[in-house]
Design a protein around this motif. Structure first.
Motif, mmCIF file in Angstrom:
data_model
loop_
_atom_site.group_PDB
_atom_site.id
_atom_site.type_symbol
_atom_site.label_atom_id
_atom_site.label_comp_id
_atom_site.label_asym_id
_atom_site.label_seq_id
_atom_site.Cartn_x
_atom_site.Cartn_y
_atom_site.Cartn_z
ATOM 1 N N ASP A 41 32.234 -37.790 84.909
ATOM 2 C CA ASP A 41 33.571 -37.363 84.515
ATOM 3 C C ASP A 41 34.469 -38.583 84.284
ATOM 4 O O ASP A 41 34.747 -39.346 85.213
ATOM 5 N N GLU A 42 34.938 -38.767 83.043
ATOM 6 C CA GLU A 42 35.768 -39.925 82.705
ATOM 7 C C GLU A 42 37.010 -40.022 83.585
ATOM 8 O O GLU A 42 37.412 -41.115 83.994
ATOM 9 N N ALA A 43 37.628 -38.881 83.875
ATOM 10 C CA ALA A 43 38.860 -38.884 84.660
ATOM 11 C C ALA A 43 38.641 -39.469 86.054
ATOM 12 O O ALA A 43 39.538 -40.117 86.610
ATOM 13 N N GLU A 44 37.482 -39.245 86.623
ATOM 14 C CA GLU A 44 37.164 -39.798 87.938
ATOM 15 C C GLU A 44 36.663 -41.233 87.866
ATOM 16 O O GLU A 44 36.951 -42.057 88.736
ATOM 17 N N LEU A 45 35.901 -41.533 86.816
ATOM 18 C CA LEU A 45 35.219 -42.820 86.762
ATOM 19 C C LEU A 45 36.098 -43.958 86.249
ATOM 20 O O LEU A 45 35.946 -45.107 86.686
ATOM 21 N N LYS A 46 37.007 -43.676 85.344
ATOM 22 C CA LYS A 46 37.829 -44.756 84.777
ATOM 23 C C LYS A 46 38.626 -45.519 85.830
ATOM 24 O O LYS A 46 38.624 -46.760 85.837
ATOM 25 N N PRO A 47 39.324 -44.830 86.755
ATOM 26 C CA PRO A 47 40.052 -45.598 87.783
ATOM 27 C C PRO A 47 39.140 -46.431 88.674
ATOM 28 O O PRO A 47 39.501 -47.545 89.074
ATOM 29 N N LEU A 48 37.948 -45.909 88.984
ATOM 30 C CA LEU A 48 37.005 -46.642 89.827
ATOM 31 C C LEU A 48 36.477 -47.883 89.102
ATOM 32 O O LEU A 48 36.347 -48.958 89.698
ATOM 33 N N LEU A 49 36.171 -47.721 87.823
ATOM 34 C CA LEU A 49 35.712 -48.864 87.028
ATOM 35 C C LEU A 49 36.827 -49.889 86.854
ATOM 36 O O LEU A 49 36.593 -51.100 86.905
ATOM 37 N N GLN A 50 38.038 -49.405 86.640
ATOM 38 C CA GLN A 50 39.185 -50.301 86.477
ATOM 39 C C GLN A 50 39.432 -51.114 87.745
ATOM 40 O O GLN A 50 39.737 -52.310 87.684
ATOM 41 N N ALA A 51 39.272 -50.477 88.888
ATOM 42 C CA ALA A 51 39.501 -51.161 90.162
ATOM 43 C C ALA A 51 38.517 -52.313 90.373
ATOM 44 O O ALA A 51 38.833 -53.290 91.074
ATOM 45 N N LYS A 52 37.344 -52.212 89.774
ATOM 46 C CA LYS A 52 36.318 -53.260 89.884
ATOM 47 C C LYS A 52 36.293 -54.161 88.654
ATOM 48 O O LYS A 52 35.376 -54.987 88.506
ATOM 49 N N ASN A 53 37.280 -54.003 87.761
ATOM 50 C CA ASN A 53 37.344 -54.771 86.510
ATOM 51 C C ASN A 53 36.094 -54.579 85.649
ATOM 52 O O ASN A 53 35.591 -55.517 85.031
ATOM 53 N N LEU A 54 35.604 -53.345 85.631
ATOM 54 C CA LEU A 54 34.378 -53.047 84.883
ATOM 55 C C LEU A 54 34.614 -52.132 83.688
ATOM 56 O O LEU A 54 33.689 -51.877 82.918
ATOM 57 N N LEU A 55 35.844 -51.639 83.524
ATOM 58 C CA LEU A 55 36.103 -50.667 82.464
ATOM 59 C C LEU A 55 35.865 -51.248 81.080
ATOM 60 O O LEU A 55 35.367 -50.562 80.182
ATOM 61 N N GLU A 56 36.191 -52.517 80.899
ATOM 62 C CA GLU A 56 35.998 -53.182 79.607
ATOM 63 C C GLU A 56 34.833 -54.172 79.640
ATOM 64 O O GLU A 56 34.721 -55.017 78.758
ATOM 65 N N HIS A 57 33.993 -54.048 80.638
ATOM 66 C CA HIS A 57 32.879 -54.994 80.777
ATOM 67 C C HIS A 57 31.908 -54.824 79.610
ATOM 68 O O HIS A 57 31.571 -53.700 79.208
ATOM 69 N N GLU A 58 31.459 -55.948 79.061
ATOM 70 C CA GLU A 58 30.602 -55.920 77.876
ATOM 71 C C GLU A 58 29.231 -55.312 78.130
ATOM 72 O O GLU A 58 28.554 -54.871 77.190
ATOM 73 N N ARG A 59 28.816 -55.241 79.387
ATOM 74 C CA ARG A 59 27.497 -54.670 79.686
ATOM 75 C C ARG A 59 27.589 -53.324 80.404
ATOM 76 O O ARG A 59 26.633 -52.876 81.010
ATOM 77 N N VAL A 60 28.741 -52.696 80.329
ATOM 78 C CA VAL A 60 28.940 -51.378 80.933
ATOM 79 C C VAL A 60 29.464 -50.402 79.891
ATOM 80 O O VAL A 60 30.446 -50.693 79.203
ATOM 81 N N THR A 61 28.800 -49.253 79.772
ATOM 82 C CA THR A 61 29.239 -48.191 78.869
ATOM 83 C C THR A 61 29.493 -46.933 79.694
ATOM 84 O O THR A 61 28.659 -46.549 80.521
ATOM 85 N N LEU A 62 30.625 -46.304 79.460
ATOM 86 C CA LEU A 62 30.965 -45.061 80.142
ATOM 87 C C LEU A 62 30.638 -43.885 79.237
ATOM 88 O O LEU A 62 31.129 -43.802 78.113
ATOM 89 N N GLN A 63 29.783 -42.985 79.694
ATOM 90 C CA GLN A 63 29.383 -41.793 78.941
ATOM 91 C C GLN A 63 29.936 -40.563 79.659
ATOM 92 O O GLN A 63 29.552 -40.280 80.798
ATOM 93 N N HIS A 64 30.807 -39.836 78.978
ATOM 94 C CA HIS A 64 31.438 -38.675 79.613
ATOM 95 C C HIS A 64 30.449 -37.511 79.719
ATOM 96 O O HIS A 64 29.675 -37.239 78.802
ATOM 97 N N ALA A 65 30.500 -36.821 80.849
ATOM 98 C CA ALA A 65 29.771 -35.566 81.058
ATOM 99 C C ALA A 65 30.724 -34.612 81.760
ATOM 100 O O ALA A 65 31.328 -34.973 82.771
ATOM 101 N N SER A 66 30.865 -33.419 81.241
ATOM 102 C CA SER A 66 31.896 -32.494 81.722
ATOM 103 C C SER A 66 31.477 -31.685 82.942
ATOM 104 O O SER A 66 32.319 -31.032 83.566
ATOM 105 N N GLN A 67 30.185 -31.727 83.307
ATOM 106 C CA GLN A 67 29.706 -30.903 84.410
ATOM 107 C C GLN A 67 28.987 -31.756 85.463
ATOM 108 O O GLN A 67 28.498 -32.850 85.158
ATOM 109 N N THR A 68 28.932 -31.231 86.672
ATOM 110 C CA THR A 68 28.264 -31.918 87.778
ATOM 111 C C THR A 68 27.313 -30.962 88.480
ATOM 112 O O THR A 68 27.681 -29.816 88.769
#
Length: 341
Positions: A41-68
């Motif tokens: 879930d992008e809404a949950e993962l973006k703040p966590l990635l941002q906190a680790k300075n990984l949101l714009e990391h060149e070797r990290v891709t965020l793929q949204h999935a709407s269900q868990t």
């Protein structure tokens, strides 16, 4: 070392996606050439990635999935009702060759079902198996399978587990001629149920397996075998019993250490030497069960894993991918099937 792309199911596990992101942070440093796709879930993962300075990391891709997929979801239900779950999306990335391996701490039954549906088994493989490394008295490791993916097995399936486990021991553990044993209620030939006895006959008739016979539960860690085969019902109970005992021992040691200032001083004096012993006992050190027999690398992390344990599962995924374990298993299964004919 060739660059790999690994996909992480960030929504599985008991402790939420923060554990996965913490492990990802360490994995990027440990494997500076590999790329990681984080699914959830992008809404949950973006703040966590941002906190680790990984949101714009060149070797990290965020793929949204709407269900868990939850830990209480039944495998069939999760397959039908949650086509956009993080687990399903992660596995489809392997099926479409956008990633080489998947790591998930989610529902084991759902992971097994979805992986079987998305990736299919290798040619000739009857059933995939869940396999994990366990410590040995020599300081080495052995593989135990199955750990719960197949609670009921026939002799042909158990025989194939031995074949696949032997390939994994050779390629991952570096053992040239792995010793394969059947977990049984005794070492004598007359012991065990009909399935175990029939499996033993199949091993004895094969020239491709270094079969050494039966071993009992108290020999799981005695370095008598490199691959220990059983059905998923027995394997799951054996593994969780061992994990519980290890935690009991560690907690008892900690309690006794903290009970007196002298023992606390002694531990500080010999901290590094004792730490190696504690790490050797910790179940986290062996986290990462392989779902082998599929057309891709899938690693099941313990649901209760912390970041260090999840990182261990990522390391396992990298090792199996580098060794091209699915191809090695396919070739060996084909060889044994021809031998039987």
């Amino acid at each position: 070392m060739a660059a790999l792309t690994l996909v992480l199911d960030a929504m599985g596990g008991d402790h939420g996606p923060s554990i996965v992101i913490d492990a990802l942070h360490d994995a990027l440093q440990l494997f500076p050439q590999h790329h990681f796709i984080v699914v959830g879930d992008e809404a949950e993962l973006k703040p966590l990635l941002q906190a680790k300075n990984l949101l714009e990391h060149e070797r990290v891709t965020l793929q949204h999935a709407s269900q868990t997929v939850t830990m209480t979801d039944k495998p069939g239900y999760s397959l039908r009702a949650k086509p956009d779950s993080s687990m399903r999306v992660a596995l489809e990335l392997i099926a479409t060759e956008q990633a080489a391996a998947c790591v998930s701490a989610g529902n084991t039954g759902a992971l097994m079902t979805k992986a079987y549906f998305s990736l299919k088994t290798l040619p000739g493989v009857l059933r995939p198996a869940l396999m994990s490394a366990i410590p040995q008295a020599s300081g080495k490791s052995a593989f135990l399978l199955d750990l719960g993916a197949n609670p009921v097995c026939d002799s042909d399936t158990l025989f194939q587990f031995g074949i696949m486990g032997a390939v994994a021991a050779r390629e991952v553990l570096g053992i040239e001629n792995p010793r394969v044993a059947l977990l049984n209620m005794g070492e004598e030939d007359i012991k065990g149920n009909d399935v175990v006895k029939s499996t033993a006959q199949l091993f004895q008739q094969s020239n491709s397996i270094n079969y050494i016979g039966f071993i009992e539960g108290d020999d799981l860690f005695a370095d008598k075998a490199d691959v220990i085969v059983c059905d998923g019902f027995v394997g799951n109970i054996a593994l969780k019993s061992c994990e519980g005992l290890a935690e009991l021992l560690l907690n008892n040691i900690r309690a006794n250490i903290n009970a007196h200032w002298l023992t606390r001083w002694f531990v500080k004096l010999f901290y590094h030497r004792l730490q190696r012993s504690w790490d050797w006992l910790k179940p986290d050190h062996y986290n990462g069960a392989s779902l082998i027999g599929l057309r891709g690398v899938v690693i099941k992390s313990h649901g209760d894993a912390n970041a260090k344990a999840f990182l261990s599962a990522i390391e396992q995924a990298v090792e199996e991918t580098q060794q091209d374990l699915p191809t090695r298993i396919r070739d060996q299964v084909e060889k044994v099937l021809l031998e039987q004919e």
